[in-house]
Scaffold this motif. Structure first.
Motif, PDB file in Angstrom:
ATOM      1  N   HIS A   1      58.430 -72.071   7.259  1.00  0.00           N
ATOM      2  CA  HIS A   1      59.343 -73.216   7.253  1.00  0.00           C
ATOM      3  C   HIS A   1      58.967 -74.227   6.170  1.00  0.00           C
ATOM      4  O   HIS A   1      58.724 -75.401   6.466  1.00  0.00           O
ATOM      5  CB  HIS A   1      59.338 -73.900   8.624  1.00  0.00           C
ATOM      6  CG  HIS A   1      59.687 -72.993   9.765  1.00  0.00           C
ATOM      7  ND1 HIS A   1      60.969 -72.538   9.983  1.00  0.00           N
ATOM      8  CD2 HIS A   1      58.912 -72.435  10.733  1.00  0.00           C
ATOM      9  CE1 HIS A   1      60.978 -71.750  11.053  1.00  0.00           C
ATOM     10  NE2 HIS A   1      59.749 -71.666  11.518  1.00  0.00           N
ATOM     11  N   PRO A   2      58.938 -73.806   4.916  1.00  0.00           N
ATOM     12  CA  PRO A   2      58.535 -74.732   3.851  1.00  0.00           C
ATOM     13  C   PRO A   2      59.475 -75.924   3.713  1.00  0.00           C
ATOM     14  O   PRO A   2      59.040 -77.038   3.393  1.00  0.00           O
ATOM     15  CB  PRO A   2      58.528 -73.862   2.596  1.00  0.00           C
ATOM     16  CG  PRO A   2      59.459 -72.732   2.906  1.00  0.00           C
ATOM     17  CD  PRO A   2      59.282 -72.472   4.371  1.00  0.00           C
ATOM     18  N   GLY A   3      60.768 -75.697   3.940  1.00  0.00           N
ATOM     19  CA  GLY A   3      61.723 -76.794   3.822  1.00  0.00           C
ATOM     20  C   GLY A   3      61.481 -77.875   4.852  1.00  0.00           C
ATOM     21  O   GLY A   3      61.473 -79.076   4.534  1.00  0.00           O
ATOM     22  N   LEU A   4      61.266 -77.479   6.097  1.00  0.00           N
ATOM     23  CA  LEU A   4      60.977 -78.449   7.148  1.00  0.00           C
ATOM     24  C   LEU A   4      59.678 -79.201   6.848  1.00  0.00           C
ATOM     25  O   LEU A   4      59.582 -80.412   7.079  1.00  0.00           O
ATOM     26  CB  LEU A   4      60.863 -77.745   8.503  1.00  0.00           C
ATOM     27  CG  LEU A   4      62.170 -77.351   9.181  1.00  0.00           C
ATOM     28  CD1 LEU A   4      61.878 -76.536  10.434  1.00  0.00           C
ATOM     29  CD2 LEU A   4      62.995 -78.582   9.523  1.00  0.00           C
ATOM     30  N   TYR A   5      58.690 -78.487   6.340  1.00  0.00           N
ATOM     31  CA  TYR A   5      57.412 -79.127   6.022  1.00  0.00           C
ATOM     32  C   TYR A   5      57.608 -80.209   4.960  1.00  0.00           C
ATOM     33  O   TYR A   5      57.067 -81.315   5.080  1.00  0.00           O
ATOM     34  CB  TYR A   5      56.404 -78.089   5.543  1.00  0.00           C
ATOM     35  CG  TYR A   5      55.057 -78.693   5.201  1.00  0.00           C
ATOM     36  CD1 TYR A   5      54.124 -78.946   6.208  1.00  0.00           C
ATOM     37  CD2 TYR A   5      54.732 -79.035   3.898  1.00  0.00           C
ATOM     38  CE1 TYR A   5      52.897 -79.518   5.905  1.00  0.00           C
ATOM     39  CE2 TYR A   5      53.512 -79.609   3.587  1.00  0.00           C
ATOM     40  CZ  TYR A   5      52.592 -79.843   4.597  1.00  0.00           C
ATOM     41  OH  TYR A   5      51.383 -80.423   4.290  1.00  0.00           O
TER      42      TYR A   5
ATOM     43  N   LEU B   1      67.431 -76.592   2.872  1.00  0.00           N
ATOM     44  CA  LEU B   1      67.557 -77.574   1.798  1.00  0.00           C
ATOM     45  C   LEU B   1      66.220 -78.119   1.329  1.00  0.00           C
ATOM     46  O   LEU B   1      66.021 -78.387   0.142  1.00  0.00           O
ATOM     47  CB  LEU B   1      68.440 -78.741   2.260  1.00  0.00           C
ATOM     48  CG  LEU B   1      69.900 -78.424   2.588  1.00  0.00           C
ATOM     49  CD1 LEU B   1      70.547 -79.598   3.308  1.00  0.00           C
ATOM     50  CD2 LEU B   1      70.663 -78.085   1.315  1.00  0.00           C
ATOM     51  N   GLY B   2      65.295 -78.336   2.272  1.00  0.00           N
ATOM     52  CA  GLY B   2      63.999 -78.933   1.937  1.00  0.00           C
ATOM     53  C   GLY B   2      64.119 -80.363   1.470  1.00  0.00           C
ATOM     54  O   GLY B   2      63.223 -80.888   0.806  1.00  0.00           O
ATOM     55  N   ASP B   3      65.215 -81.031   1.817  1.00  0.00           N
ATOM     56  CA  ASP B   3      65.464 -82.392   1.336  1.00  0.00           C
ATOM     57  C   ASP B   3      66.443 -83.067   2.284  1.00  0.00           C
ATOM     58  O   ASP B   3      67.612 -82.670   2.363  1.00  0.00           O
ATOM     59  CB  ASP B   3      66.035 -82.338  -0.083  1.00  0.00           C
ATOM     60  CG  ASP B   3      66.359 -83.707  -0.645  1.00  0.00           C
ATOM     61  OD1 ASP B   3      66.010 -84.719  -0.012  1.00  0.00           O
ATOM     62  OD2 ASP B   3      66.991 -83.760  -1.721  1.00  0.00           O
ATOM     63  N   ASP B   4      65.977 -84.095   3.002  1.00  0.00           N
ATOM     64  CA  ASP B   4      66.856 -84.765   3.949  1.00  0.00           C
ATOM     65  C   ASP B   4      67.993 -85.511   3.250  1.00  0.00           C
ATOM     66  O   ASP B   4      69.060 -85.709   3.815  1.00  0.00           O
ATOM     67  CB  ASP B   4      66.071 -85.722   4.836  1.00  0.00           C
ATOM     68  CG  ASP B   4      65.379 -86.824   4.047  1.00  0.00           C
ATOM     69  OD1 ASP B   4      64.538 -86.483   3.196  1.00  0.00           O
ATOM     70  OD2 ASP B   4      65.675 -88.012   4.274  1.00  0.00           O
TER      71      ASP B   4
ATOM     72  N   ALA C   1      65.157 -87.060  14.917  1.00  0.00           N
ATOM     73  CA  ALA C   1      65.201 -86.297  16.170  1.00  0.00           C
ATOM     74  C   ALA C   1      64.915 -84.825  15.913  1.00  0.00           C
ATOM     75  O   ALA C   1      64.221 -84.157  16.695  1.00  0.00           O
ATOM     76  CB  ALA C   1      66.568 -86.464  16.828  1.00  0.00           C
ATOM     77  N   THR C   2      65.411 -84.313  14.806  1.00  0.00           N
ATOM     78  CA  THR C   2      65.203 -82.915  14.461  1.00  0.00           C
ATOM     79  C   THR C   2      63.749 -82.648  14.101  1.00  0.00           C
ATOM     80  O   THR C   2      63.160 -81.647  14.539  1.00  0.00           O
ATOM     81  CB  THR C   2      66.114 -82.530  13.285  1.00  0.00           C
ATOM     82  OG1 THR C   2      67.484 -82.740  13.664  1.00  0.00           O
ATOM     83  CG2 THR C   2      65.920 -81.081  12.900  1.00  0.00           C
ATOM     84  N   LEU C   3      63.138 -83.531  13.318  1.00  0.00           N
ATOM     85  CA  LEU C   3      61.738 -83.353  12.958  1.00  0.00           C
ATOM     86  C   LEU C   3      60.830 -83.486  14.178  1.00  0.00           C
ATOM     87  O   LEU C   3      59.816 -82.787  14.278  1.00  0.00           O
ATOM     88  CB  LEU C   3      61.336 -84.372  11.895  1.00  0.00           C
ATOM     89  CG  LEU C   3      62.007 -84.207  10.528  1.00  0.00           C
ATOM     90  CD1 LEU C   3      61.484 -85.260   9.562  1.00  0.00           C
ATOM     91  CD2 LEU C   3      61.790 -82.806   9.965  1.00  0.00           C
TER      92      LEU C   3
ATOM     93  N   LEU D   1      68.061 -78.292  12.041  1.00  0.00           N
ATOM     94  CA  LEU D   1      66.812 -77.597  11.728  1.00  0.00           C
ATOM     95  C   LEU D   1      67.039 -76.513  10.687  1.00  0.00           C
ATOM     96  O   LEU D   1      66.284 -76.410   9.711  1.00  0.00           O
ATOM     97  CB  LEU D   1      66.220 -76.973  13.002  1.00  0.00           C
ATOM     98  CG  LEU D   1      65.317 -77.830  13.871  1.00  0.00           C
ATOM     99  CD1 LEU D   1      65.028 -77.122  15.189  1.00  0.00           C
ATOM    100  CD2 LEU D   1      64.008 -78.128  13.151  1.00  0.00           C
ATOM    101  N   ARG D   2      68.075 -75.724  10.891  1.00  0.00           N
ATOM    102  CA  ARG D   2      68.360 -74.639   9.949  1.00  0.00           C
ATOM    103  C   ARG D   2      68.688 -75.184   8.563  1.00  0.00           C
ATOM    104  O   ARG D   2      68.206 -74.666   7.549  1.00  0.00           O
ATOM    105  CB  ARG D   2      69.523 -73.785  10.470  1.00  0.00           C
ATOM    106  CG  ARG D   2      69.220 -73.019  11.746  1.00  0.00           C
ATOM    107  CD  ARG D   2      70.290 -71.977  12.027  1.00  0.00           C
ATOM    108  NE  ARG D   2      71.605 -72.573  12.257  1.00  0.00           N
ATOM    109  CZ  ARG D   2      72.051 -72.972  13.444  1.00  0.00           C
ATOM    110  NH1 ARG D   2      71.273 -72.863  14.516  1.00  0.00           N
ATOM    111  NH2 ARG D   2      73.274 -73.468  13.570  1.00  0.00           N
ATOM    112  N   LEU D   3      69.497 -76.233   8.518  1.00  0.00           N
ATOM    113  CA  LEU D   3      69.917 -76.786   7.234  1.00  0.00           C
ATOM    114  C   LEU D   3      68.761 -77.459   6.500  1.00  0.00           C
ATOM    115  O   LEU D   3      68.597 -77.291   5.287  1.00  0.00           O
ATOM    116  CB  LEU D   3      71.065 -77.779   7.447  1.00  0.00           C
ATOM    117  CG  LEU D   3      72.396 -77.160   7.869  1.00  0.00           C
ATOM    118  CD1 LEU D   3      73.402 -78.244   8.247  1.00  0.00           C
ATOM    119  CD2 LEU D   3      72.962 -76.289   6.751  1.00  0.00           C
TER     120      LEU D   3
END
Length: 202
Positions: A110-114, A34-37, A69-71, A28-30
């Motif tokens: 959380h823009p990266g997660l979005y 990163l904003g990029d899987d 799983a993280t998302l 989640l943190r990474l």
């Protein structure tokens, strides 16, 4: 990403589930950073935790499985927060507005997660059926406004889709063009609610 995390000791018997949770939390943190899987590696996750990469593979077959799983965890946490924001309001319109505003605040944090959740190539390869829960709850919130006579009678599913399309478009543009002189998100949401749902705001 280099870290100074101290190596973890071996898990005692029965603590494998804890390590799995730690792996998801580190991912989640990474991902948020990163904003990029595609930029994520299982080795980077292992380094973040100070464990061997093989320990990650014990719990997740590959990167996609870990990211999914993280998302799903992130979406579960977001759904809980949105529901709590809704429950804090007394009337149907306030509840619907609170849902939308909380989503906006979450994305701001959380823009990266979005970006990974909605704009990554993973969306084209894998199903993210867990995202449907938020959509269904938004439709129910719109329906409650209609049932209370606070919005014109209409197809709640269609109205909810229009609202979600507008909101996610606004959020995505803010994430991808952060330097644009945006007006307050709250004002934009209020226009969406007035024009698309038909509610009257105080």
């Amino acid at each position: 990403m280099e870290t100074t995390s101290a190596p973890r000791g071996r898990n005692r018997r029965g603590q494998g589930a804890r390590l799995k949770e730690d792996i998801v939390a580190a991912t989640l943190r990474l991902l948020d950073e990163l904003g990029d899987d595609q930029a994520l590696s299982l080795r980077a996750v292992a380094r973040e935790l100070g464990i061997a990469a093989t320990s990650v593979y014990i719990h997740f077959a590959d990167r996609d499985a870990l990211v999914l799983a993280t998302l799903e965890r992130a979406h579960h946490d977001l759904t809980r927060s949105v529901n709590e924001a809704e429950e804090a309001q007394a009337d149907p319109v306030g509840k619907l507005r609170a849902r939308v505003l909380l989503l906006g605040r979450w994305v701001q944090d959380h823009p990266g997660l979005y970006k990974v959740m909605h704009e990554s190539t993973l969306n084209q390869r894998e199903s993210m059926a867990f995202k449907q829960e938020l959509a269904d709850r938004a439709t129910a919130a719109v329906q409650r406004c209609m049932d209370a006579g606070l919005a014109p009678r209409d197809d709640a599913s269609a109205v909810s889709l229009d609202l979600r399309t507008a909101v996610h478009g606004a959020i995505s543009m803010r994430v991808n063009q952060p330097d644009y002189p945006w007006l307050p998100f709250e004002a934009q949401v209020d226009r969406f609610l007035t024009k698309l749902v038909g509610v009257t705001l105080p």
